[in-house]
Design an enzyme around this catalytic site. Structure first.
Site, PDB file in Angstrom:
ATOM      1  N   GLU A 230     -14.759  -2.735  -1.413  1.00  0.00           N
ATOM      2  CA  GLU A 230     -15.995  -2.430  -2.162  1.00  0.00           C
ATOM      3  C   GLU A 230     -15.909  -2.981  -3.593  1.00  0.00           C
ATOM      4  O   GLU A 230     -16.360  -2.347  -4.551  1.00  0.00           O
ATOM      5  CB  GLU A 230     -16.329  -0.935  -2.090  1.00  0.00           C
ATOM      6  CG  GLU A 230     -16.607  -0.519  -0.646  1.00  0.00           C
ATOM      7  CD  GLU A 230     -17.471   0.697  -0.456  1.00  0.00           C
ATOM      8  OE1 GLU A 230     -18.183   1.065  -1.386  1.00  0.00           O
ATOM      9  OE2 GLU A 230     -17.424   1.252   0.653  1.00  0.00           O
TER      10      GLU A 230
ATOM     11  N   ARG B  44      13.942  20.109  -5.105  1.00  0.00           N
ATOM     12  CA  ARG B  44      15.075  19.185  -5.095  1.00  0.00           C
ATOM     13  C   ARG B  44      16.014  19.462  -6.273  1.00  0.00           C
ATOM     14  O   ARG B  44      15.595  19.459  -7.437  1.00  0.00           O
ATOM     15  CB  ARG B  44      14.541  17.738  -5.186  1.00  0.00           C
ATOM     16  CG  ARG B  44      15.603  16.676  -5.281  1.00  0.00           C
ATOM     17  CD  ARG B  44      16.362  16.532  -3.985  1.00  0.00           C
ATOM     18  NE  ARG B  44      17.329  15.434  -4.053  1.00  0.00           N
ATOM     19  CZ  ARG B  44      18.260  15.237  -3.125  1.00  0.00           C
ATOM     20  NH1 ARG B  44      18.353  16.048  -2.081  1.00  0.00           N
ATOM     21  NH2 ARG B  44      19.100  14.226  -3.252  1.00  0.00           N
TER      22      ARG B  44
END
Ligand SMILES: Cc1cc2nc3c(=O)[nH]c(=O)nc-3n(C[C@H](O)[C@H](O)[C@H](O)COP(=O)(O)OP(=O)(O)OC[C@H]3O[C@@H](n4cnc5c(N)ncnc54)[C@H](O)[C@@H]3O)c2cc1C
Length: 388
Positions: free
Chosen positions: A369, A274
């Site tokens: 979890e 870019r």
């Protein structure tokens, strides 16, 4: 990363490359579509079973690969780099149901389930959470009543990863009576199979991320479970679940490292391509510093993860280390995906590039979890024990 801090063995490199190839060929081409449509591809389970990815921690006598924890986590990271949804299926299956049967099951249960689980014929799931019992999982209310040579279960389990495709769901249910509640010591663990009468799959969640991984509610309506499907002792299921989650957290940490690494790799490549102000954006120090921070946290997460895994395999107490690894890696995944979206600018905010999905997928690693708050509680508690 330029140097291999983990110093992988030849076998570990081979398994890493196998996982990388599998993810590149069997998942990468489809993941944007699966994510968009919240589609789960069932054939992925058999393919993973054929390659050994669903029996990585199952001993060879039960047709698994019998590998050490680090090697399993290396493969898991490679899958997670490409797709966090497939990684969570692999993590839950390898870390929770198969390990619980292996550690707490009878020989008959091991012979009945583990070979099929290793081969990918029986997918495993883990049902602890309920609509009103999340972080405080011991508050669960699904009731199991012993009747002759069966247990009869009634209740609702929520958030069950792969619950609508699983062939063996380790389910925690109360075995104490409403009159004599025993808290965490009044819960059993049962191996539920979907063919049992009274088993129903309920709502499928419409999620922010991890959309190719089905998350469902399960309802048990006088579900009759043979007594031979009770795992271990009838009052110890919660303890078994907590002990297993200690290891499961390493799988989620590896998933988070994979997501973070994917963000780092995508952002590094994009910063070279870019151009703004007539130069690649990677020439701006503001971008370089973001990449440096991302790379450092990814390496630190992975190092902590594998140090914990090796300590576990040496038989040490890793309660604090696994919580640290999960906490740090999941916060790294959020940090790195956030930075990656920033480096991509507006293009990071749309579905043409993968960082938008990575950003959405990362968040759940701070939730399931055990949330980050719960990990901090565990870490602080262990710290206190150490200095008592
Ligand atoms: C995509 C997905 C997949 C999942 N898969 C499974 C699965 O396969 N099996 C399964 O059993 N579960 C699964 N879960 C459930 C998951 O483990 C729970 O969402 C998680 O444990 C948190 O519970 P909760 O959502 O009820 O949040 P709550 O417990 O209600 O927490 C809400 C907030 O309060 C905070 N909080 C709670 N207690 C405390 C405390 N004592 N101190 C400080 N803060 C606190 C939490 O950290 C959180 O920020 C999954 C969840 C998701 C989103």
């Amino acid at each position: 990363m330029k140097s291999d801090l983990l110093n992988l063995t030849e076998d570990q490199r081979t398994i890493r490359d196998l996982a990388r190839e599998f993810a590149k060929n069997e998942i990468a081409p489809y993941i944007a579509e699966w994510d968009e449509n919240a589609y789960f591809e069932p054939s992925i389970v058999q393919k993973m079973g054929d390659l050994g990815f669903l029996g990585m921690l199952i001993p060879e006598e039960y047709e698994g690969l019998g590998l050490d924890t680090s090697t399993y986590l290396i493969a898991l990271e490679e899958i997670a780099v490409v797709d966090a949804s497939t990684a969570v299926l692999m993590s839950v299956h390898n870390s929770l149901p198969t390990q619980m049967i292996l550690r707490f099951g009878t020989d008959e249960q091991k012979n009945r389930f583990l070979p099929g689980m290793a081969r990918g014929e029986i997918l495993g799931a883990f049902a602890l959470s309920e609509p009103d019992a999340g972080s405080d999982a011991a508050a669960l209310t699904t009731q199991a009543v012993h009747e002759g040579d069966e247990w009869v279960l009634n209740g609702t389990k929520s958030w069950v990863t792969s619950g609508n495709h699983a062939g063996a769901i380790i389910t925690m249910a109360r075995t104490d009576t409403p009159r004599d509640r025993k808290g965490a010591r009044g819960i059993g663990a049962f191996i539920i199979t979907p063919d049992l009468p009274g088993f129903h799959v309920g709502k499928k969640e419409d999620k922010l991320g991890l959309r190719a991984s089905p998350t469902v509610q399960l309802t048990f309506d006088n579900l009759r479970v043979p007594a031979t499907n009770l795992l271990g002792l009838p009052h110890m299921g919660f303890v078994y679940a907590m002990q297993s989650l200690e290891n499961g957290r390493l799988g989620i940490a590896a998933q988070a490292v994979g997501i973070a690494r994917a963000a780092l790799e995508a952002a590094t490549a994009y910063a070279a391509e870019r151009h703004q102000f007539d130069r690649p954006i990677r020439e701006f120090q503001a971008i370089q510093f973001k990449l440096a921070d991302m790379a450092t946290r990814v390496a630190a997460s992975r190092t902590l993860l594998h140090a914990a895994a090796r300590a576990k395999d040496r038989g040490e107490n890793v309660k604090q280390a696994t919580s640290m690894a999960k906490l740090f890696a999941s916060e790294t995944a959020m940090f790195a995906t956030n930075q990656a979206v920033q480096i991509f600018g507006g293009y990071g905010y749309v579905k043409d590039y993968p960082v938008e999905r990575l950003f959405r997928d990362a968040k759940v690693t701070e939730i399931y979890e055990g949330t980050s708050e719960i990990q901090r509680i565990v870490i602080a508690r262990e710290q206190y024990h150490e200095h008592r």
